[in-house]
Write a protein that holds these residues in place. Structure first.
Motif, mmCIF file in Angstrom:
data_model
loop_
_atom_site.group_PDB
_atom_site.id
_atom_site.type_symbol
_atom_site.label_atom_id
_atom_site.label_comp_id
_atom_site.label_asym_id
_atom_site.label_seq_id
_atom_site.Cartn_x
_atom_site.Cartn_y
_atom_site.Cartn_z
ATOM 1 N N PRO A 128 0.824 -1.208 0.000
ATOM 2 C CA PRO A 128 0.000 0.000 0.000
ATOM 3 C C PRO A 128 0.856 1.256 0.000
ATOM 4 O O PRO A 128 1.876 1.327 0.688
ATOM 5 C CB PRO A 128 -0.804 -0.124 1.309
ATOM 6 C CG PRO A 128 0.003 -1.039 2.170
ATOM 7 C CD PRO A 128 0.674 -1.999 1.233
ATOM 8 N N SER A 129 0.429 2.237 -0.797
ATOM 9 C CA SER A 129 1.227 3.461 -0.895
ATOM 10 C C SER A 129 0.386 4.571 -1.507
ATOM 11 O O SER A 129 -0.194 4.392 -2.579
ATOM 12 C CB SER A 129 2.464 3.211 -1.768
ATOM 13 O OG SER A 129 3.219 4.381 -1.921
ATOM 14 N N ASN A 130 0.322 5.714 -0.827
ATOM 15 C CA ASN A 130 -0.429 6.860 -1.343
ATOM 16 C C ASN A 130 0.533 7.872 -1.975
ATOM 17 O O ASN A 130 0.631 9.025 -1.565
ATOM 18 C CB ASN A 130 -1.261 7.515 -0.237
ATOM 19 C CG ASN A 130 -0.441 7.859 0.992
ATOM 20 O OD1 ASN A 130 0.566 7.213 1.289
ATOM 21 N ND2 ASN A 130 -0.869 8.870 1.743
ATOM 22 N N ASP A 170 0.473 9.501 -4.759
ATOM 23 C CA ASP A 170 -0.125 10.681 -5.386
ATOM 24 C C ASP A 170 -0.304 11.846 -4.422
ATOM 25 O O ASP A 170 -0.403 13.000 -4.854
ATOM 26 C CB ASP A 170 -1.481 10.326 -6.003
ATOM 27 C CG ASP A 170 -1.337 9.601 -7.325
ATOM 28 O OD1 ASP A 170 -0.361 9.874 -8.044
ATOM 29 O OD2 ASP A 170 -2.177 8.742 -7.627
ATOM 30 N N ASP A 171 -0.359 11.566 -3.137
ATOM 31 C CA ASP A 171 -0.507 12.645 -2.162
ATOM 32 C C ASP A 171 0.784 13.439 -1.996
ATOM 33 O O ASP A 171 0.756 14.559 -1.452
ATOM 34 C CB ASP A 171 -0.905 12.081 -0.790
ATOM 35 C CG ASP A 171 -2.322 11.548 -0.775
ATOM 36 O OD1 ASP A 171 -3.095 11.887 -1.704
ATOM 37 O OD2 ASP A 171 -2.672 10.808 0.153
ATOM 38 N N PHE A 211 7.147 10.764 4.168
ATOM 39 C CA PHE A 211 6.431 9.675 3.495
ATOM 40 C C PHE A 211 7.395 8.566 3.078
ATOM 41 O O PHE A 211 7.119 7.374 3.260
ATOM 42 C CB PHE A 211 5.700 10.233 2.271
ATOM 43 C CG PHE A 211 5.293 9.190 1.267
ATOM 44 C CD1 PHE A 211 4.251 8.316 1.521
ATOM 45 C CD2 PHE A 211 5.955 9.095 0.049
ATOM 46 C CE1 PHE A 211 3.882 7.354 0.596
ATOM 47 C CE2 PHE A 211 5.590 8.140 -0.888
ATOM 48 C CZ PHE A 211 4.554 7.269 -0.611
ATOM 49 N N GLN A 246 7.558 4.521 4.144
ATOM 50 C CA GLN A 246 7.553 3.450 3.161
ATOM 51 C C GLN A 246 8.694 2.449 3.371
ATOM 52 O O GLN A 246 8.677 1.358 2.795
ATOM 53 C CB GLN A 246 7.639 4.038 1.745
ATOM 54 C CG GLN A 246 6.352 4.686 1.278
ATOM 55 C CD GLN A 246 5.252 3.662 1.082
ATOM 56 O OE1 GLN A 246 5.372 2.736 0.293
ATOM 57 N NE2 GLN A 246 4.148 3.831 1.808
ATOM 58 N N HIS A 274 4.513 2.406 -8.132
ATOM 59 C CA HIS A 274 3.380 3.264 -8.472
ATOM 60 C C HIS A 274 3.169 3.375 -9.983
ATOM 61 O O HIS A 274 2.043 3.207 -10.477
ATOM 62 C CB HIS A 274 3.609 4.655 -7.874
ATOM 63 C CG HIS A 274 2.541 5.650 -8.188
ATOM 64 N ND1 HIS A 274 1.231 5.468 -7.822
ATOM 65 C CD2 HIS A 274 2.589 6.845 -8.845
ATOM 66 C CE1 HIS A 274 0.511 6.505 -8.223
ATOM 67 N NE2 HIS A 274 1.306 7.343 -8.862
#
Length: 349
Positions: free
Chosen positions: A18-20, A22-23, A61, A65, A126
């Motif tokens: 899981p990884s956001n 784009d934020d 961030f 990760q 991503h």
């Protein structure tokens, strides 16, 4: 696609963490495979908070990760179970991950460049939807030694073949210098048959494919057995992830006013896109000079205001903050027609 191939593709996809992204990172221009425009490149930059690029947020961030990047999946599960049973184990897990990274070198900041490998891991997951198949940080016997060989190995199964991505990450004072360093590293790797085979052995013997089960696991392992399974089709792609200092565009700012709050990010993103063909030409020139095939290369450029500051912010997020009075790198002109020499404190790493 045959049923077993479909299952294998889904099994590998399940290894994505899981990884956001784009934020924290915006893609100003996305890679596309076009035989008339090689190599495929992407141009990226940190998200903005109005007129301020969120570099510190990006560094924090990236540190978060590292749980996925630095730990093999077996250890990830073990630590997740431990934290579920006792939340104070979070501190022990943090310490374990921290110990895998090299200490910040005030005399040679470029030596402390493992953040580049984390960036490469995040972006390939991503943009290419390809999970990491070997957590190479776990192979280190000393935290103060770099990982030898490739900076990362990712893979995905598509169109009836395994696509294997060999990652090279570079932190650089300029985009052109970073592209040159990436091409040189890829050439060195391709010239070393022993190291090439060793990378496949690492995936087979110590990689994340152990998280798969049954026929899916056996099928995936076969694709990394280049000696025992020479008849299997494998695509090999060489990914360069270049995080570089972009002084000129960040200096070209629009005034703060009543425009939409996203205006500054949109303006920067547009200015960065205007460099796309220049960056592609630079990457193609260096890949060709190194004897590489631009059709088998993908190059991602991440533009930040100062790679030294991003490095310091990453170590601060890690809890290993360096002194605040470190020297900063000299300006490097990212001119595609000029030969750049890394004479500053920020050598290309």
């Amino acid at each position: 696609m045959k049923p077993d191939e479909e299952n294998l593709a889904k099994a590998l996809e399940a290894l994505l963490n899981p990884s956001n992204v784009d934020d924290f990172v915006r893609c100003a221009a996305t890679h596309e495979f076009d035989l008339d425009a090689l190599p495929p490149i992407s141009l990226l930059h940190p998200r903005f908070n109005e007129d301020v690029p969120k570099v510190t947020d990006l560094a924090e961030f990236l540190w978060r990760q590292c749980f996925f990047y630095a730990l093999p999946r077996r250890k990830q599960k073990k630590f997740k179970d431990a934290m579920d049973a006792d939340i104070t184990m979070v501190m022990d897990v943090n310490r374990r991950i921290q110990s895998a990274f090299m200490e910040y070198s005030t005399k040679n900041p470029a030596r402390s460049s493992e953040i580049g490998e984390v960036i490469a891991y995040v972006l390939v997951q991503h943009l290419l939807k390809a999970p990491q198949v070997a957590a190479k940080m776990a192979l280190k016997t000393s935290g103060n030694m770099p990982v030898h060989g490739l900076d990362g190995i990712h893979a995905t199964f598509e169109a009836g073949a395994m696509t294997i991505y060999f990652l090279e990450a570079k932190l650089s004072y300029a985009a052109n210098a970073g592209a040159k360093a990436y091409a040189a590293s890829a050439k060195e790797f391709l010239a070393d048959r022993k190291q090439y085979l060793r990378e496949f052995e690492i995936v087979s013997d110590l990689g994340n494919l152990d998280a798969l089960t049954g026929a899916d696991r056996e099928a995936a392992l076969d694709y990394f057995d280049v000696i025992g399974q020479p008849g299997l089709q494998r695509r090999e792609r060489y990914v360069g992830v270049i995080c570089y200092t972009e002084r000129k565009i960040y200096a070209d700012r629009i005034p703060v006013g009543s425009a939409p709050i996203t205006a500054h990010e949109e303006y920067f993103s547009g200015r960065l896109r205007s460099k796309m063909e220049r960056f592609r030409k630079s990457a193609r020139k260096h890949i060709a000079a190194a004897g590489g095939d631009p059709a088998k290369c993908l190059v991602f450029f991440l533009a930040v205001p100062d790679v030294n500051q991003l490095r310091r912010d990453f170590y601060s997020a890690m809890g290993m903050a360096p002194p605040p009075d470190l020297p900063v790198d000299e300006d490097g002109d990212d001119d595609d027609d000029e030969e750049e020499v890394a004479t500053s404190t920020e050598e290309t790493a």
